[in-house]
Scaffold this motif. Structure first.
Motif, PDB file in Angstrom:
ATOM      1  N   VAL A   1      91.750  17.036  -6.452  1.00 35.10           N
ATOM      2  CA  VAL A   1      93.089  16.806  -6.473  1.00 35.10           C
ATOM      3  C   VAL A   1      93.860  17.631  -5.758  1.00 35.10           C
ATOM      4  N   ILE A   2      94.545  17.020  -4.627  1.00 31.78           N
ATOM      5  CA  ILE A   2      95.728  18.103  -3.677  1.00 31.78           C
ATOM      6  C   ILE A   2      96.960  17.654  -4.184  1.00 31.78           C
ATOM      7  N   MET A   3      97.695  18.598  -4.601  1.00 28.24           N
ATOM      8  CA  MET A   3      99.355  18.120  -4.906  1.00 28.24           C
ATOM      9  C   MET A   3      99.969  19.132  -4.022  1.00 28.24           C
ATOM     10  N   PRO A   4     100.673  18.600  -3.207  1.00 32.02           N
ATOM     11  CA  PRO A   4     101.755  19.248  -2.366  1.00 32.02           C
ATOM     12  C   PRO A   4     102.889  19.301  -2.809  1.00 32.02           C
ATOM     13  N   SER A   5     103.667  20.491  -2.835  1.00 38.39           N
ATOM     14  CA  SER A   5     105.130  20.874  -2.920  1.00 38.39           C
ATOM     15  C   SER A   5     105.704  21.217  -1.563  1.00 38.39           C
ATOM     16  N   LEU A   6     106.766  20.497  -1.376  1.00 43.64           N
ATOM     17  CA  LEU A   6     107.443  20.300  -0.125  1.00 43.64           C
ATOM     18  C   LEU A   6     108.933  21.354  -0.130  1.00 43.64           C
ATOM     19  N   GLN A   7     109.358  21.862   0.905  1.00 47.48           N
ATOM     20  CA  GLN A   7     110.519  22.362   1.183  1.00 47.48           C
ATOM     21  C   GLN A   7     111.106  21.987   2.355  1.00 47.48           C
ATOM     22  N   GLY A   8     112.173  21.116   2.039  1.00 48.33           N
ATOM     23  CA  GLY A   8     112.980  20.502   3.513  1.00 48.33           C
ATOM     24  C   GLY A   8     112.005  19.428   3.964  1.00 48.33           C
TER      25      GLY A   8
ATOM     26  N   ILE B   1     101.147  17.040 -11.792  1.00 52.39           N
ATOM     27  CA  ILE B   1     102.062  16.290 -10.850  1.00 52.39           C
ATOM     28  C   ILE B   1     103.431  16.641 -10.949  1.00 52.39           C
ATOM     29  N   ASN B   2     103.958  16.637 -12.373  1.00 46.88           N
ATOM     30  CA  ASN B   2     105.271  16.912 -12.834  1.00 46.88           C
ATOM     31  C   ASN B   2     105.535  18.262 -12.093  1.00 46.88           C
ATOM     32  N   LEU B   3     104.747  19.236 -12.449  1.00 46.83           N
ATOM     33  CA  LEU B   3     104.843  20.841 -12.037  1.00 46.83           C
ATOM     34  C   LEU B   3     105.301  20.686 -10.567  1.00 46.83           C
ATOM     35  N   THR B   4     104.262  20.069  -9.711  1.00 48.89           N
ATOM     36  CA  THR B   4     104.407  20.027  -8.253  1.00 48.89           C
ATOM     37  C   THR B   4     105.993  19.625  -7.811  1.00 48.89           C
ATOM     38  N   GLU B   5     106.486  18.469  -8.434  1.00 47.77           N
ATOM     39  CA  GLU B   5     107.615  17.977  -8.372  1.00 47.77           C
ATOM     40  C   GLU B   5     108.729  18.633  -8.660  1.00 47.77           C
ATOM     41  N   VAL B   6     108.578  19.520  -9.607  1.00 44.57           N
ATOM     42  CA  VAL B   6     109.560  20.696  -9.978  1.00 44.57           C
ATOM     43  C   VAL B   6     109.678  21.642  -9.306  1.00 44.57           C
ATOM     44  N   ILE B   7     108.397  22.035  -8.614  1.00 41.96           N
ATOM     45  CA  ILE B   7     108.333  23.004  -7.527  1.00 41.96           C
ATOM     46  C   ILE B   7     109.037  22.769  -6.254  1.00 41.96           C
ATOM     47  N   THR B   8     108.944  21.345  -5.902  1.00 40.93           N
ATOM     48  CA  THR B   8     109.818  20.898  -4.703  1.00 40.93           C
ATOM     49  C   THR B   8     111.263  20.892  -5.028  1.00 40.93           C
ATOM     50  N   THR B   9     111.663  20.560  -6.063  1.00 36.01           N
ATOM     51  CA  THR B   9     113.089  20.365  -6.664  1.00 36.01           C
ATOM     52  C   THR B   9     113.729  21.858  -6.326  1.00 36.01           C
TER      53      THR B   9
ATOM     54  N   LEU C   1     112.395  24.549  -4.832  1.00 42.89           N
ATOM     55  CA  LEU C   1     112.560  24.938  -3.472  1.00 42.89           C
ATOM     56  C   LEU C   1     113.786  24.279  -2.565  1.00 42.89           C
ATOM     57  N   GLU C   2     114.085  23.066  -2.933  1.00 40.55           N
ATOM     58  CA  GLU C   2     115.230  22.310  -2.219  1.00 40.55           C
ATOM     59  C   GLU C   2     116.586  22.947  -2.713  1.00 40.55           C
ATOM     60  N   LYS C   3     116.267  23.313  -3.948  1.00 40.67           N
ATOM     61  CA  LYS C   3     117.712  24.143  -4.623  1.00 40.67           C
ATOM     62  C   LYS C   3     117.904  25.369  -3.735  1.00 40.67           C
ATOM     63  N   PHE C   4     116.746  26.041  -3.538  1.00 38.45           N
ATOM     64  CA  PHE C   4     116.779  27.341  -2.745  1.00 38.45           C
ATOM     65  C   PHE C   4     117.489  27.297  -1.428  1.00 38.45           C
ATOM     66  N   THR C   5     116.884  25.993  -0.530  1.00 36.40           N
ATOM     67  CA  THR C   5     117.394  25.824   0.774  1.00 36.40           C
ATOM     68  C   THR C   5     118.572  25.376   0.575  1.00 36.40           C
ATOM     69  N   VAL C   6     119.300  24.764  -0.281  1.00 39.95           N
ATOM     70  CA  VAL C   6     120.754  24.510  -0.248  1.00 39.95           C
ATOM     71  C   VAL C   6     121.584  25.683  -0.495  1.00 39.95           C
ATOM     72  N   MET C   7     121.081  26.579  -1.371  1.00 44.30           N
ATOM     73  CA  MET C   7     121.736  27.567  -1.697  1.00 44.30           C
ATOM     74  C   MET C   7     121.870  28.640  -0.418  1.00 44.30           C
ATOM     75  N   ASP C   8     120.782  28.749   0.177  1.00 46.68           N
ATOM     76  CA  ASP C   8     120.591  29.586   1.242  1.00 46.68           C
ATOM     77  C   ASP C   8     121.537  29.020   2.479  1.00 46.68           C
ATOM     78  N   ALA C   9     121.473  27.732   2.451  1.00 52.01           N
ATOM     79  CA  ALA C   9     122.513  27.140   3.537  1.00 52.01           C
ATOM     80  C   ALA C   9     124.081  27.447   3.219  1.00 52.01           C
ATOM     81  N   LEU C  10     124.191  27.484   1.879  1.00 56.85           N
ATOM     82  CA  LEU C  10     125.671  27.505   1.511  1.00 56.85           C
ATOM     83  C   LEU C  10     126.083  29.233   1.762  1.00 56.85           C
ATOM     84  N   GLN C  11     125.139  29.930   1.341  1.00 56.05           N
ATOM     85  CA  GLN C  11     125.406  31.402   1.449  1.00 56.05           C
ATOM     86  C   GLN C  11     125.578  31.654   3.117  1.00 56.05           C
TER      87      GLN C  11
END
Length: 369
Positions: free
Chosen positions: A118-125, A151-159, A161-171
Protein backbone atom coordinates in the motif's frame (compact mmCIF):
# COMPACT_ATOMS: atom_id res chain seq x y z
CA UNK A 1 -1.92 -12.35 19.96
CA UNK A 2 -2.64 -10.48 16.71
CA UNK A 3 -5.25 -8.37 18.52
CA UNK A 4 -2.69 -7.28 21.13
CA UNK A 5 -0.14 -6.48 18.41
CA UNK A 6 -2.74 -4.46 16.53
CA UNK A 7 -3.62 -2.48 19.68
CA UNK A 8 0.02 -1.77 20.40
CA UNK A 9 0.53 -0.63 16.81
CA UNK A 10 -2.58 1.59 16.99
CA UNK A 11 -1.40 3.18 20.24
CA UNK A 12 2.06 3.69 18.72
CA UNK A 13 0.60 5.43 15.66
CA UNK A 14 -1.73 7.51 17.84
CA UNK A 15 1.21 8.82 19.89
CA UNK A 16 3.13 9.50 16.68
CA UNK A 17 0.19 11.45 15.28
CA UNK A 18 0.11 13.70 18.34
CA UNK A 19 3.86 14.28 18.09
CA UNK A 20 3.60 15.18 14.42
CA UNK A 21 0.86 17.72 15.12
CA UNK A 22 3.23 19.39 17.61
CA UNK A 23 6.26 19.24 15.27
CA UNK A 24 8.03 22.53 14.57
CA UNK A 25 9.19 21.81 11.02
CA UNK A 26 9.30 19.20 8.26
CA UNK A 27 12.61 17.73 9.42
CA UNK A 28 11.07 17.00 12.82
CA UNK A 29 8.29 15.05 11.09
CA UNK A 30 10.85 13.06 9.12
CA UNK A 31 12.83 12.24 12.25
CA UNK A 32 9.69 11.05 14.08
CA UNK A 33 8.71 8.77 11.19
CA UNK A 34 12.20 7.28 10.90
CA UNK A 35 12.25 6.62 14.64
CA UNK A 36 9.04 4.63 14.58
CA UNK A 37 9.58 2.60 11.39
CA UNK A 38 11.61 -0.24 13.02
CA UNK A 39 8.83 -0.64 15.62
CA UNK A 40 6.20 -1.55 13.00
CA UNK A 41 5.41 -5.23 12.31
CA UNK A 42 5.39 -4.76 8.52
CA UNK A 43 8.15 -4.12 6.01
CA UNK A 44 7.92 -0.39 5.33
CA UNK A 45 9.66 2.51 3.65
CA UNK A 46 9.63 6.29 3.83
CA UNK A 47 10.38 8.19 0.62
CA UNK A 48 10.68 11.90 -0.13
CA UNK A 49 10.18 13.78 -3.37
CA UNK A 50 13.13 15.60 -4.92
CA UNK A 51 12.50 17.09 -8.34
CA UNK A 52 11.40 14.34 -10.72
CA UNK A 53 12.64 11.55 -8.45
CA UNK A 54 11.87 9.89 -5.15
CA UNK A 55 14.58 9.13 -2.61
CA UNK A 56 14.43 6.50 0.13
CA UNK A 57 14.86 8.06 3.58
CA UNK A 58 14.39 4.77 5.41
CA UNK A 59 13.68 1.13 4.56
CA UNK A 60 12.83 -1.49 7.20
CA UNK A 61 12.70 -5.23 6.50
CA UNK A 62 10.46 -6.86 9.13
CA UNK A 63 11.80 -10.33 8.33
CA UNK A 64 15.50 -9.58 8.86
CA UNK A 65 14.86 -6.61 11.20
CA UNK A 66 17.34 -4.64 9.15
CA UNK A 67 16.75 -0.88 8.99
CA UNK A 68 18.52 1.07 6.24
CA UNK A 69 18.61 4.86 6.24
CA UNK A 70 19.53 7.62 3.79
CA UNK A 71 19.56 5.67 0.54
CA UNK A 72 19.49 9.04 -1.21
CA UNK A 73 21.90 7.96 -3.94
CA UNK A 74 19.09 5.88 -5.47
CA UNK A 75 16.94 7.94 -7.86
CA UNK A 76 13.43 6.55 -8.35
CA UNK A 77 11.52 8.25 -11.21
CA UNK A 78 7.85 8.56 -10.37
CA UNK A 79 6.30 10.49 -13.25
CA UNK A 80 4.43 7.40 -14.46
CA UNK A 81 2.33 7.35 -11.31
CA UNK A 82 2.51 11.04 -10.35
CA UNK A 83 -1.15 11.68 -11.22
CA UNK A 84 -2.28 8.79 -9.02
CA UNK A 85 -0.22 10.03 -6.07
CA UNK A 86 -1.28 13.67 -6.33
CA UNK A 87 -4.85 12.73 -5.39
CA UNK A 88 -3.56 11.99 -1.87
CA UNK A 89 -5.47 8.69 -1.77
CA UNK A 90 -3.79 5.41 -0.73
CA UNK A 91 -2.91 3.03 -3.56
CA UNK A 92 -3.31 -0.72 -2.93
CA UNK A 93 -1.35 -3.09 -5.17
CA UNK A 94 -2.66 -6.59 -4.55
CA UNK A 95 0.07 -8.50 -6.39
CA UNK A 96 3.42 -6.79 -6.79
CA UNK A 97 4.84 -9.78 -8.65
CA UNK A 98 2.83 -8.56 -11.66
CA UNK A 99 4.01 -5.51 -13.69
CA UNK A 100 2.45 -2.19 -12.62
CA UNK A 101 3.22 1.53 -12.90
CA UNK A 102 4.68 1.35 -9.39
CA UNK A 103 7.46 -1.19 -10.05
CA UNK A 104 10.21 1.43 -9.42
CA UNK A 105 9.10 1.64 -5.78
CA UNK A 106 7.69 -1.82 -5.17
CA UNK A 107 10.74 -3.70 -6.46
CA UNK A 108 12.35 -3.03 -3.06
CA UNK A 109 9.46 -4.87 -1.37
CA UNK A 110 9.39 -7.68 -3.90
CA UNK A 111 13.05 -8.46 -3.13
CA UNK A 112 12.13 -8.66 0.57
CA UNK A 113 9.46 -11.31 0.08
CA UNK A 114 6.35 -9.10 0.02
CA UNK A 115 3.31 -10.06 -2.08
CA UNK A 116 1.23 -6.86 -1.81
CA UNK A 117 1.77 -3.26 -0.82
CA UNK A 118 0.00 0.00 0.00
CA UNK A 119 1.41 3.38 -1.07
CA UNK A 120 0.18 6.32 1.04
CA UNK A 121 1.19 9.82 -0.12
CA UNK A 122 1.43 12.97 1.97
CA UNK A 123 1.11 16.22 0.05
CA UNK A 124 2.51 19.69 0.55
CA UNK A 125 0.62 22.26 -1.45
CA UNK A 126 0.08 20.93 -4.95
CA UNK A 127 2.92 18.42 -4.89
CA UNK A 128 4.02 15.23 -3.21
CA UNK A 129 6.18 15.56 -0.12
CA UNK A 130 6.53 12.03 1.26
CA UNK A 131 5.40 8.48 0.65
CA UNK A 132 4.83 5.89 3.34
CA UNK A 133 4.82 2.40 1.81
CA UNK A 134 3.75 -0.76 3.65
CA UNK A 135 4.62 -4.21 2.31
CA UNK A 136 2.68 -7.37 3.21
CA UNK A 137 3.75 -10.98 2.82
CA UNK A 138 1.38 -13.63 1.61
CA UNK A 139 0.43 -14.74 5.14
CA UNK A 140 -0.22 -11.17 6.38
CA UNK A 141 -3.69 -9.65 6.35
CA UNK A 142 -4.53 -6.43 4.55
CA UNK A 143 -7.83 -4.82 5.50
CA UNK A 144 -9.33 -1.43 6.32
CA UNK A 145 -8.92 -1.93 10.08
CA UNK A 146 -5.17 -2.42 9.70
CA UNK A 147 -4.70 0.38 7.18
CA UNK A 148 -6.90 3.08 8.73
CA UNK A 149 -4.42 4.26 11.41
CA UNK A 150 -1.76 4.66 8.71
CA UNK A 151 -4.18 6.53 6.44
CA UNK A 152 -5.03 8.84 9.34
CA UNK A 153 -1.30 9.35 9.94
CA UNK A 154 -0.58 10.41 6.35
CA UNK A 155 -3.56 12.78 6.41
CA UNK A 156 -2.20 14.38 9.59
CA UNK A 157 1.22 14.74 7.93
CA UNK A 158 -0.39 16.50 4.96
CA UNK A 159 -2.34 18.84 7.25
CA UNK A 160 0.78 19.65 9.28
CA UNK A 161 2.85 20.30 6.15
CA UNK A 162 0.13 22.63 4.87
CA UNK A 163 0.31 24.46 8.21
CA UNK A 164 4.05 24.93 7.69
CA UNK A 165 3.39 26.28 4.19
CA UNK A 166 0.89 28.82 5.50
CA UNK A 167 3.22 29.84 8.33
CA UNK A 168 6.14 30.25 5.93
CA UNK A 169 3.98 32.41 3.67
CA UNK A 170 2.91 34.57 6.61
CA UNK A 171 6.50 34.95 7.80
CA UNK A 172 7.60 35.87 4.28
CA UNK A 173 4.85 38.48 4.07
CA UNK A 174 5.81 39.93 7.45
CA UNK A 175 9.42 40.10 6.29
CA UNK A 176 8.37 41.89 3.11
CA UNK A 177 6.32 44.41 5.10
CA UNK A 178 9.29 45.02 7.41
CA UNK A 179 11.62 45.53 4.44
CA UNK A 180 9.07 47.87 2.84
CA UNK A 181 8.91 49.87 6.06
CA UNK A 182 12.72 49.99 6.22
CA UNK A 183 12.96 51.31 2.66
CA UNK A 184 10.23 53.85 3.39
CA UNK A 185 11.86 55.11 6.58
CA UNK A 186 15.29 55.26 4.97
CA UNK A 187 14.24 57.16 1.84
CA UNK A 188 11.27 59.31 2.83
CA UNK A 189 13.34 62.18 4.22
CA UNK A 190 16.27 62.00 1.78
CA UNK A 191 16.51 64.98 -0.57
CA UNK A 192 20.14 64.69 -1.68
CA UNK A 193 20.40 62.33 -4.66
CA UNK A 194 23.93 61.09 -3.96
CA UNK A 195 23.09 60.30 -0.36
CA UNK A 196 19.78 58.73 -1.42
CA UNK A 197 21.60 56.31 -3.72
CA UNK A 198 23.95 55.29 -0.91
CA UNK A 199 21.01 54.78 1.44
CA UNK A 200 19.21 52.63 -1.16
CA UNK A 201 22.33 50.53 -1.62
CA UNK A 202 22.56 50.08 2.14
CA UNK A 203 19.01 48.75 2.26
CA UNK A 204 19.70 46.40 -0.65
CA UNK A 205 22.79 45.04 1.14
CA UNK A 206 20.77 44.42 4.30
CA UNK A 207 18.13 42.59 2.29
CA UNK A 208 20.17 40.65 -0.28
CA UNK A 209 23.74 40.60 1.06
CA UNK A 210 26.79 42.76 0.48
CA UNK A 211 28.40 40.61 -2.23
CA UNK A 212 26.04 41.43 -5.09
CA UNK A 213 26.53 44.13 -7.71
CA UNK A 214 24.02 46.97 -7.62
CA UNK A 215 23.39 49.92 -9.91
CA UNK A 216 20.82 52.63 -10.41
CA UNK A 217 20.02 53.56 -14.00
CA UNK A 218 18.29 56.88 -14.76
CA UNK A 219 16.54 57.41 -18.09
CA UNK A 220 17.24 60.76 -19.78
CA UNK A 221 14.25 61.14 -22.09
CA UNK A 222 15.51 64.38 -23.66
CA UNK A 223 18.68 62.74 -24.99
CA UNK A 224 17.26 59.18 -25.09
CA UNK A 225 20.12 57.85 -23.05
CA UNK A 226 20.78 56.03 -19.78
CA UNK A 227 22.81 57.56 -16.98
CA UNK A 228 24.36 55.48 -14.19
CA UNK A 229 24.75 57.80 -11.20
CA UNK A 230 25.52 54.91 -8.82
CA UNK A 231 27.17 51.57 -9.57
CA UNK A 232 28.69 49.09 -7.12
CA UNK A 233 30.57 46.10 -8.49
CA UNK A 234 33.29 43.83 -7.16
CA UNK A 235 33.24 45.51 -3.76
CA UNK A 236 33.86 49.02 -5.15
CA UNK A 237 31.96 51.99 -6.51
CA UNK A 238 32.67 52.33 -10.22
CA UNK A 239 32.03 55.05 -12.77
CA UNK A 240 29.98 54.33 -15.90
CA UNK A 241 29.58 56.97 -18.60
CA UNK A 242 26.08 57.71 -19.96
CA UNK A 243 25.20 55.55 -22.97
CA UNK A 244 22.41 55.65 -25.57
CA UNK A 245 19.38 53.42 -25.28
CA UNK A 246 20.38 50.22 -26.99
CA UNK A 247 20.12 46.49 -26.80
CA UNK A 248 21.47 45.79 -23.31
CA UNK A 249 19.42 44.23 -20.54
CA UNK A 250 19.01 47.56 -18.71
CA UNK A 251 17.68 49.14 -21.91
CA UNK A 252 15.36 46.15 -22.30
CA UNK A 253 13.86 46.70 -18.83
CA UNK A 254 13.44 50.46 -19.40
CA UNK A 255 11.95 50.10 -22.89
CA UNK A 256 9.61 47.24 -21.98
CA UNK A 257 8.70 48.77 -18.59
CA UNK A 258 8.69 45.21 -17.26
CA UNK A 259 10.88 43.47 -14.66
CA UNK A 260 13.35 40.84 -15.81
CA UNK A 261 14.76 37.92 -13.83
CA UNK A 262 17.51 35.71 -15.27
CA UNK A 263 18.42 33.15 -12.62
CA UNK A 264 20.39 30.76 -14.81
CA UNK A 265 21.76 30.48 -18.39
CA UNK A 266 21.90 34.27 -18.27
CA UNK A 267 23.97 34.79 -21.40
CA UNK A 268 21.86 32.47 -23.55
CA UNK A 269 18.57 33.91 -22.33
CA UNK A 270 19.82 37.48 -22.77
CA UNK A 271 20.73 36.71 -26.39
CA UNK A 272 17.30 35.15 -26.92
CA UNK A 273 15.79 38.46 -25.75
CA UNK A 274 17.92 40.27 -28.32
CA UNK A 275 20.11 41.89 -25.68
CA UNK A 276 23.73 42.65 -26.49
CA UNK A 277 26.23 41.34 -23.92
CA UNK A 278 29.01 43.74 -22.95
CA UNK A 279 31.88 42.31 -20.89
CA UNK A 280 31.56 39.24 -18.70
CA UNK A 281 27.89 38.25 -18.25
CA UNK A 282 26.49 37.89 -14.75
CA UNK A 283 25.45 34.41 -13.60
CA UNK A 284 22.25 35.87 -12.06
CA UNK A 285 20.61 39.14 -13.17
CA UNK A 286 17.53 41.02 -11.96
CA UNK A 287 16.23 44.37 -13.19
CA UNK A 288 13.19 46.32 -11.94
CA UNK A 289 11.77 49.38 -13.73
CA UNK A 290 11.19 52.57 -11.73
CA UNK A 291 7.98 54.36 -12.68
CA UNK A 292 6.14 57.33 -11.20
CA UNK A 293 2.64 58.05 -12.49
CA UNK A 294 3.42 56.24 -15.72
CA UNK A 295 6.62 58.25 -16.30
CA UNK A 296 9.86 56.32 -16.64
CA UNK A 297 12.45 57.23 -14.01
CA UNK A 298 14.89 54.39 -14.70
CA UNK A 299 15.69 51.00 -13.22
CA UNK A 300 17.55 49.25 -10.42
CA UNK A 301 19.74 46.29 -11.36
CA UNK A 302 21.10 43.52 -9.13
CA UNK A 303 23.72 41.06 -10.37
CA UNK A 304 25.70 38.12 -9.07
CA UNK A 305 28.80 37.49 -11.16
CA UNK A 306 29.57 34.06 -9.66
CA UNK A 307 26.39 32.18 -8.73
CA UNK A 308 23.30 31.04 -10.59
CA UNK A 309 19.89 30.97 -8.89
CA UNK A 310 20.93 33.85 -6.61
CA UNK A 311 17.62 35.65 -7.17
CA UNK A 312 14.16 34.10 -6.99
CA UNK A 313 10.61 35.05 -7.94
CA UNK A 314 10.13 35.96 -4.28
CA UNK A 315 13.03 38.45 -4.51
CA UNK A 316 11.59 39.90 -7.71
CA UNK A 317 8.16 40.36 -6.11
CA UNK A 318 9.77 42.01 -3.09
CA UNK A 319 11.57 44.61 -5.19
CA UNK A 320 8.46 45.17 -7.31
CA UNK A 321 6.76 46.09 -4.03
CA UNK A 322 9.42 48.62 -2.98
CA UNK A 323 10.11 49.96 -6.52
CA UNK A 324 7.33 52.62 -6.42
CA UNK A 325 8.78 54.05 -3.19
CA UNK A 326 12.29 54.06 -4.64
CA UNK A 327 11.07 55.72 -7.85
CA UNK A 328 9.11 58.35 -5.92
CA UNK A 329 12.07 59.14 -3.66
CA UNK A 330 14.37 59.56 -6.68
CA UNK A 331 11.84 61.69 -8.59
CA UNK A 332 11.24 63.95 -5.54
CA UNK A 333 14.98 64.46 -5.09
CA UNK A 334 15.33 65.17 -8.83
CA UNK A 335 12.54 67.77 -8.69
CA UNK A 336 14.12 69.41 -5.66
CA UNK A 337 17.46 69.55 -7.50
CA UNK A 338 15.78 71.07 -10.55
CA UNK A 339 13.98 73.66 -8.41
CA UNK A 340 17.19 74.60 -6.60
CA UNK A 341 19.00 74.93 -9.96
CA UNK A 342 16.20 77.17 -11.23
CA UNK A 343 16.36 79.32 -8.09
CA UNK A 344 20.13 79.65 -8.37
CA UNK A 345 19.79 80.65 -12.03
CA UNK A 346 17.11 83.20 -11.13
CA UNK A 347 19.27 84.66 -8.33
CA UNK A 348 22.25 84.91 -10.66
CA UNK A 349 20.15 86.62 -13.36
CA UNK A 350 18.67 89.08 -10.87
CA UNK A 351 22.14 89.87 -9.50
CA UNK A 352 23.43 90.58 -13.02
CA UNK A 353 20.48 92.89 -13.82
CA UNK A 354 20.76 94.77 -10.52
CA UNK A 355 24.51 95.17 -10.97
CA UNK A 356 23.98 96.48 -14.48
CA UNK A 357 21.25 98.91 -13.40
CA UNK A 358 23.32 100.24 -10.51
CA UNK A 359 26.46 100.82 -12.55
CA UNK A 360 25.28 102.01 -15.99
CA UNK A 361 25.36 105.83 -16.58
CA UNK A 362 22.42 105.68 -18.95
CA UNK A 363 18.81 106.27 -17.98
CA UNK A 364 16.87 103.04 -18.32
CA UNK A 365 13.08 102.91 -18.33
CA UNK A 366 11.47 99.52 -17.83
CA UNK A 367 7.95 99.49 -19.19
CA UNK A 368 5.46 96.86 -18.09
CA UNK A 369 3.29 95.90 -21.02
Amino acid sequence: SSTQVNLEETNLLYRLTRQIIAAKDEQAITDLLLEIMPQLPNTNALLSQDGDNLHILGLYDARTRKFERNLSSIDIPYQRFHDALITGQPIYVQDITQPTNYDNVLSFFLRRGCKSAVIMPSLQGADISKLLVLGFREDEQVNQTILQPFINLTEVITTTLEKFTVMDALQQRLLELQILANFSNATSSETDLDHLYRVLHGQVKETMGSDISFLIAIYDEKHDQIEIPYAFEGGDLISIEPFPMGQGLTSFVIESRKPLLLARDTERRALELGARIIGRPARSWMGIPLLVGGDMVGAIVLQDQHHEERFSESDLNLFLTVAPQIATAIRNAQLLDEMQDALRAYDEERLLINTWLENTPDVIIVKNA
